[in-house]
Design a protein around this motif. Structure first.
Motif, mmCIF file in Angstrom:
data_model
loop_
_atom_site.group_PDB
_atom_site.id
_atom_site.type_symbol
_atom_site.label_atom_id
_atom_site.label_comp_id
_atom_site.label_asym_id
_atom_site.label_seq_id
_atom_site.Cartn_x
_atom_site.Cartn_y
_atom_site.Cartn_z
ATOM 1 N N GLU A 189 0.839 -1.202 0.000
ATOM 2 C CA GLU A 189 0.000 0.000 0.000
ATOM 3 C C GLU A 189 0.872 1.249 0.000
ATOM 4 O O GLU A 189 1.918 1.304 0.642
ATOM 5 N N TYR A 190 0.440 2.264 -0.747
ATOM 6 C CA TYR A 190 1.074 3.577 -0.645
ATOM 7 C C TYR A 190 0.035 4.640 -0.988
ATOM 8 O O TYR A 190 -0.994 4.344 -1.608
ATOM 9 N N TRP A 191 0.294 5.859 -0.558
ATOM 10 C CA TRP A 191 -0.670 6.946 -0.743
ATOM 11 C C TRP A 191 0.006 8.135 -1.409
ATOM 12 O O TRP A 191 1.222 8.321 -1.321
ATOM 13 N N THR A 192 -0.808 8.919 -2.102
ATOM 14 C CA THR A 192 -0.356 10.189 -2.666
ATOM 15 C C THR A 192 -1.324 11.281 -2.220
ATOM 16 O O THR A 192 -2.465 11.002 -1.842
ATOM 17 N N VAL A 193 -0.850 12.520 -2.275
ATOM 18 C CA VAL A 193 -1.698 13.673 -1.962
ATOM 19 C C VAL A 193 -1.588 14.661 -3.115
ATOM 20 O O VAL A 193 -0.485 15.122 -3.453
ATOM 21 N N ASP A 194 -2.713 14.962 -3.739
ATOM 22 C CA ASP A 194 -2.783 15.947 -4.817
ATOM 23 C C ASP A 194 -3.528 17.174 -4.312
ATOM 24 O O ASP A 194 -4.540 17.058 -3.593
ATOM 25 N N VAL A 195 -3.057 18.343 -4.701
ATOM 26 C CA VAL A 195 -3.685 19.602 -4.285
ATOM 27 C C VAL A 195 -4.103 20.374 -5.523
ATOM 28 O O VAL A 195 -3.319 20.540 -6.463
ATOM 29 N N THR A 196 -5.363 20.835 -5.514
ATOM 30 C CA THR A 196 -5.856 21.676 -6.600
ATOM 31 C C THR A 196 -5.660 23.139 -6.208
ATOM 32 O O THR A 196 -6.118 23.580 -5.140
ATOM 33 N N LYS A 233 13.403 16.061 1.377
ATOM 34 C CA LYS A 233 13.526 14.620 1.172
ATOM 35 C C LYS A 233 12.286 14.071 0.474
ATOM 36 O O LYS A 233 11.170 14.555 0.702
ATOM 37 N N LYS A 234 12.496 13.037 -0.359
ATOM 38 C CA LYS A 234 11.383 12.414 -1.066
ATOM 39 C C LYS A 234 10.354 11.896 -0.068
ATOM 40 O O LYS A 234 10.696 11.233 0.918
ATOM 41 N N LEU A 235 9.088 12.209 -0.309
ATOM 42 C CA LEU A 235 8.010 11.847 0.612
ATOM 43 C C LEU A 235 7.383 10.517 0.206
ATOM 44 O O LEU A 235 6.935 10.356 -0.928
ATOM 45 N N GLU A 236 7.372 9.559 1.108
ATOM 46 C CA GLU A 236 6.737 8.265 0.868
ATOM 47 C C GLU A 236 5.699 8.031 1.952
ATOM 48 O O GLU A 236 6.028 8.004 3.155
ATOM 49 N N LEU A 237 4.456 7.876 1.551
ATOM 50 C CA LEU A 237 3.335 7.731 2.484
ATOM 51 C C LEU A 237 2.853 6.292 2.450
ATOM 52 O O LEU A 237 2.383 5.806 1.413
ATOM 53 N N ALA A 238 2.959 5.606 3.589
ATOM 54 C CA ALA A 238 2.664 4.167 3.630
ATOM 55 C C ALA A 238 1.224 3.859 3.965
ATOM 56 O O ALA A 238 0.743 2.755 3.681
ATOM 57 N N GLU A 242 -0.763 8.663 7.578
ATOM 58 C CA GLU A 242 0.328 9.532 7.149
ATOM 59 C C GLU A 242 -0.145 10.525 6.090
ATOM 60 O O GLU A 242 0.249 11.699 6.094
ATOM 61 N N ALA A 243 -0.991 10.047 5.169
ATOM 62 C CA ALA A 243 -1.519 10.929 4.124
ATOM 63 C C ALA A 243 -2.411 12.003 4.731
ATOM 64 O O ALA A 243 -2.370 13.180 4.326
ATOM 65 N N GLN A 244 -3.230 11.632 5.712
ATOM 66 C CA GLN A 244 -4.144 12.580 6.337
ATOM 67 C C GLN A 244 -3.373 13.657 7.103
ATOM 68 O O GLN A 244 -3.767 14.831 7.120
ATOM 69 N N ARG A 245 -2.258 13.251 7.680
ATOM 70 C CA ARG A 245 -1.418 14.224 8.388
ATOM 71 C C ARG A 245 -0.910 15.300 7.428
ATOM 72 O O ARG A 245 -0.902 16.499 7.745
ATOM 73 N N VAL A 246 -0.487 14.869 6.229
ATOM 74 C CA VAL A 246 -0.016 15.823 5.216
ATOM 75 C C VAL A 246 -1.142 16.770 4.819
ATOM 76 O O VAL A 246 -0.950 17.988 4.700
ATOM 77 N N VAL A 247 -2.342 16.192 4.606
ATOM 78 C CA VAL A 247 -3.501 17.009 4.224
ATOM 79 C C VAL A 247 -3.776 18.073 5.280
ATOM 80 O O VAL A 247 -4.011 19.257 4.975
ATOM 81 N N GLU A 248 -3.759 17.693 6.545
ATOM 82 C CA GLU A 248 -4.057 18.623 7.639
ATOM 83 C C GLU A 248 -2.984 19.700 7.760
ATOM 84 O O GLU A 248 -3.290 20.880 8.008
ATOM 85 N N GLU A 249 -1.716 19.299 7.577
ATOM 86 C CA GLU A 249 -0.643 20.282 7.685
ATOM 87 C C GLU A 249 -0.680 21.277 6.531
ATOM 88 O O GLU A 249 -0.403 22.468 6.710
ATOM 89 N N PHE A 468 -1.863 0.729 -4.712
ATOM 90 C CA PHE A 468 -1.144 -0.503 -4.390
ATOM 91 C C PHE A 468 -0.161 -0.793 -5.508
ATOM 92 O O PHE A 468 -0.460 -0.570 -6.688
ATOM 93 N N THR A 469 1.024 -1.257 -5.122
ATOM 94 C CA THR A 469 1.983 -1.664 -6.150
ATOM 95 C C THR A 469 1.394 -2.827 -6.942
ATOM 96 O O THR A 469 0.626 -3.631 -6.409
ATOM 97 N N GLN A 470 1.736 -2.896 -8.219
ATOM 98 C CA GLN A 470 1.161 -3.894 -9.115
ATOM 99 C C GLN A 470 2.182 -4.979 -9.468
ATOM 100 O O GLN A 470 3.376 -4.694 -9.592
ATOM 101 N N PRO A 471 1.711 -6.211 -9.639
ATOM 102 C CA PRO A 471 2.629 -7.277 -10.057
ATOM 103 C C PRO A 471 3.073 -7.060 -11.494
ATOM 104 O O PRO A 471 2.436 -6.289 -12.229
ATOM 105 N N PRO A 472 4.139 -7.720 -11.917
ATOM 106 C CA PRO A 472 4.517 -7.610 -13.335
ATOM 107 C C PRO A 472 3.389 -8.155 -14.195
ATOM 108 O O PRO A 472 2.701 -9.109 -13.794
ATOM 109 N N PRO A 473 3.133 -7.568 -15.349
ATOM 110 C CA PRO A 473 2.004 -8.027 -16.176
ATOM 111 C C PRO A 473 2.277 -9.392 -16.797
ATOM 112 O O PRO A 473 3.428 -9.721 -17.114
#
Length: 720
Positions: A189-196, A233-238, A242-249, A468-473
């Motif tokens: 699992e991993y998360w991203t945060v996009d801002v409009t 530093k590169k941000l990695e959200l597991a 963690e993603a919600q914390r970024v959103v709130e900040e 989610f990371t994907q298996p090789p096709p």
């Protein structure tokens, strides 16, 4: 002595060439190979330098007799078989079988079946190239050694009737290894945060277009940026927390444009087709199998009746790994591009494309024999599928000779407290080759509003998203051909036969256009990996292909090449026969019940493919065809519709209650009805960048709708 005799492989090619050469030449077809190793015997004299024992192929006696009679009356015999190893070998076999003196034989080659090419070939004949013959002979003997000596071992240790191939076994291993990777894959699992953001106008800056009104040349009012770094530093959200914390900040932070970088990017056209890339693109865009692509390409190459123009070959030779283009063809393409699209679409210099290592540079890429023979002009004379493939080849070639496309790109970094966000945009400013050929629609314009460094940005939305990371096709036909080429396995003439053979043998199956190994395939590969590691070793097989190329180039003797392989192989064979244990392959159980004894039916593999058999064999010998359900019920009787094949191998869809119900459709039905007329809708693949659709097959109805995804389709079927 009478006319000169020209011998080609097929009647279609004979008809086309006969029109070019006139009455002084008689053109006849050999109908492919006329001699081969015997099917019922090994046919290779190991003690006598692997001397092959060739016999006349059954049914070719009459053809050879006709050719002998014609050759007796001819002063000169021109052997005009295909310009590759296989074609050279056919010419050599013809010369030997017909008892022709070398003084009377002329070997001619041409890469396109046009009047000019054929006449030039006749003016410039040569002798048989024994190096090409030796390379083909070495391949044939190696394949016979593996197939004829390994197959009995598989009969004894696995199942009667099995066979193994030197190159095909590597392809099966690739599919097994990929499936193992997929099965072992554990998604993370991993998360991203996009801002409009909405830019706050600065002095002198005009307001962007209102939201939703941005067009090709009008910038949008808002843009989306992704959070990439925190404190440099590169941000990695597991996880979500963690993603919600970024959103709130981010909510309480001021955001400004940190930098804006604008530049022009050029996108170069694709190289013209080789056999491999044609098969890949035809699979992706037309959904053609590799074998279908090659069959249609053969028809286009050998020539078709084009009305007033007569019989004419439409494309150059379709078995090639070269991207080279003849200077004359390039000049014609450049003139056509300037006349049709304008001088800005013609580059200052003709593009040159790099061949992969080991490619036959003397050959040409696959191209139309004349760009002025546009798809629209030949459309009345071609079948639907012939035209679709010809259009693909024509567009790819013309595009390959055009100017690059140009994009105006914009990269923006946004700073918000300790966070750094990034957004990119691009705008097509000159289409170049995209005017003719678009390989995909992923490169679409995504503009950003006008921005300046230091500009204040208003946050409109902060969106966390789970991934989610994907298996090789899994391998498809297209991706397997690409892998074989990149690994140096097989050659242009072998890709389609490899794919066809491994399916016929029951080692792999295509499920939703993806290869999946069968239990039988896994068992055979495991046995080969343990006792014959070279046979399924990618690097070893690639080195063997390179060695065959060296035979063709005169750098290696074919007999010594076979000897190097044969001696270690015999040792491995003796060891396997003495120590390998018999392996039982479990039959695949189904939910089908035997209508004679009530036991479960299982899937078995026979010489004609898979079928259902009673698990109570040998007490119960009941069998029946294996019907592949497609998840749609018959509109006439309610029984499941199944996938079937006609006698000519064409797929159609019919009722499983046949012969009581005779409902059939040629197009694949989907689990939905037409809202206008009530008919079953059918699949219509978009192709050329368009999305797949469901359409009504009823004449005059014309209803179309976007295709549902698989889960939606299941829900529709459940409600039906």
């Amino acid at each position: 002595m009478a006319k000169s005799l020209v011998i080609v492989e097929s009647p279609a090619k004979a008809r086309t060439i006969g029109k070019f050469l006139g009455r002084s030449y008689q053109v006849k077809a050999s109908m492919g190979h006329v001699r081969d190793l015997p099917k019922s015997q090994f046919g290779v004299d190991v003690e006598n330098n692997f001397e092959p024992h060739y016999i006349t192929i059954r049914g070719k006696g009459k053809v050879l007799q006709e050719l002998r009679e014609a050759a007796k009356k001819a002063e000169t015999v021109y052997l005009a078989t295909d310009p590759d190893r296989e074609g050279e070998a056919i010419s050599w076999h013809l010369m030997t079988a017909l008892g022709l003196d070398e003084e009377r034989v002329r070997r001619i080659v041409f890469h396109e079946v046009t009047a000019e090419a054929v006449r030039n070939a006749v003016k410039n004949p040569r002798g048989i190239d024994q190096r090409l013959v030796d390379a083909q002979q070495a391949r044939r003997v190696l394949d016979r050694v593996v197939g004829y000596q390994l197959s009995p071992l598989l009969w004894n240790k696995v199942r009667r009737g099995l066979s193994a191939g030197r190159v095909q076994s590597v392809a099966v291993r690739l599919i097994c290894d990929r499936q193992d990777e997929i099965d072992a894959f554990e998604p993370e699992e991993y998360w991203t945060v996009d801002v409009t953001f909405r830019p706050v106008p600065v002095n002198g800056q005009t307001e962007p277009a209102p939201e939703g009104e941005a067009g090709q040349d009008r910038p949008p009012a808002v843009f989306v940026a992704r959070v990439e770094r925190r404190d440099g530093k590169k941000l990695e959200l597991a996880n979500e927390a963690e993603a919600q914390r970024v959103v709130e900040e981010l909510a309480g932070l001021e955001a400004r444009v940190a930098s804006v970088e604008e530049k022009e990017r050029r996108r170069s056209p694709y190289a013209p087709y080789t056999t491999s890339t044609l098969q890949q693109d035809a699979s992706h865009r037309l959904r053609f199998s590799a074998s279908k692509t090659m069959r249609l390409a053969q028809e286009l190459y050998e020539g078709l009746p084009l009305g007033p123009e007569g019989h004419m070959g439409l494309i150059t030779y379709m078995r090639t790994d070269s991207t080279h283009i003849a200077a004359q063809a390039q000049a014609e393409a450049r003139a056509f591009i300037e006349e049709t699209y304008g001088p800005e679409f013609r580059p200052a210099r003709p593009p040159q494309y790099k061949n992969r290592k080991g490619a036959q540079a003397a050959h040409e890429a696959i191209r139309p024999t004349s760009v002025y023979r546009t798809p629209e002009k030949v459309a009345p004379y071609l079948s639907r599928d012939q035209l679709r493939l010809y259009r693909l080849i024509w567009e790819r070639f013309v595009a390959s000779q055009m100017s690059p496309a140009r994009y105006q790109t914009m990269s923006v970094r946004v700073a918000a407290g300790p966070y750094e966000l990034r957004a990119t945009g691009s705008r097509l400013v000159f289409p170049g080759f995209l005017q003719v050929y678009r390989a995909d629609e992923t490169e679409t314009s995504k503009m950003l509003p006008p921005l300046v460094e230091g500009q204040l940005l208003e946050q409109l939305e902060r969106k966390p998203e789970q991934h989610f990371t994907q298996p090789p096709p899994a391998y498809t036909e297209a991706s397997l051909v690409k892998a074989l080429e990149e690994l140096g396995i097989g050659r242009p003439s072998t890709y389609a036969p490899i794919l066809e053979t491994i399916q016929k043998r029951g080692y792999v199956e295509l499920v939703d256009r993806k290869f999946r190994p069968t239990e039988l395939g896994r068992v055979v590969v495991d046995l080969l990996k343990e006792y014959f590691p070279n046979i399924v070793d990618v690097e070893f097989t690639a080195r063997m292909e390179a060695a065959l190329d060296e035979v063709e180039e005169g750098k290696q003797d074919w007999v010594s090449l076979v000897r190097k392989f044969y001696d270690p192989f015999q040792e491995q064979l003796r060891h396997a026969e003495a120590t390998a244990e018999r392996v039982k392959v479990a039959d695949e159980e189904t939910d089908e019940v035997c209508d004679k004894c009530g036991r479960k039916m299982v899937i078995k593999h026979g010489r004609y493919g898979r079928f259902l058999a009673c698990s109570g064999f040998p007490e119960c010998r009941n069998t029946r065809p294996l019907l592949e359900k497609i998840g749609v019920d018959c509109p006439e009787c309610g029984h499941p519709l199944v996938k079937r094949r006609s006698r000519r191998g064409k797929t159609f869809y019919g009722c499983s209650n046949y012969p009581d119900c005779r409902f059939v459709m040629w197009q694949k039905p989907v689990p939905a009805r037409c809202p206008k007329c009530g008919s079953l809708l059918v699949e219509a693949q978009g192709g050329r960048g368009r999305k797949a659709e469901w359409v009504c097959p009823t004449k005059g109805c014309g209803h179309r709708q976007p295709a549902a995804d698989p889960k939606e389709a299941e829900a529709i079927q459940a409600q039906a």
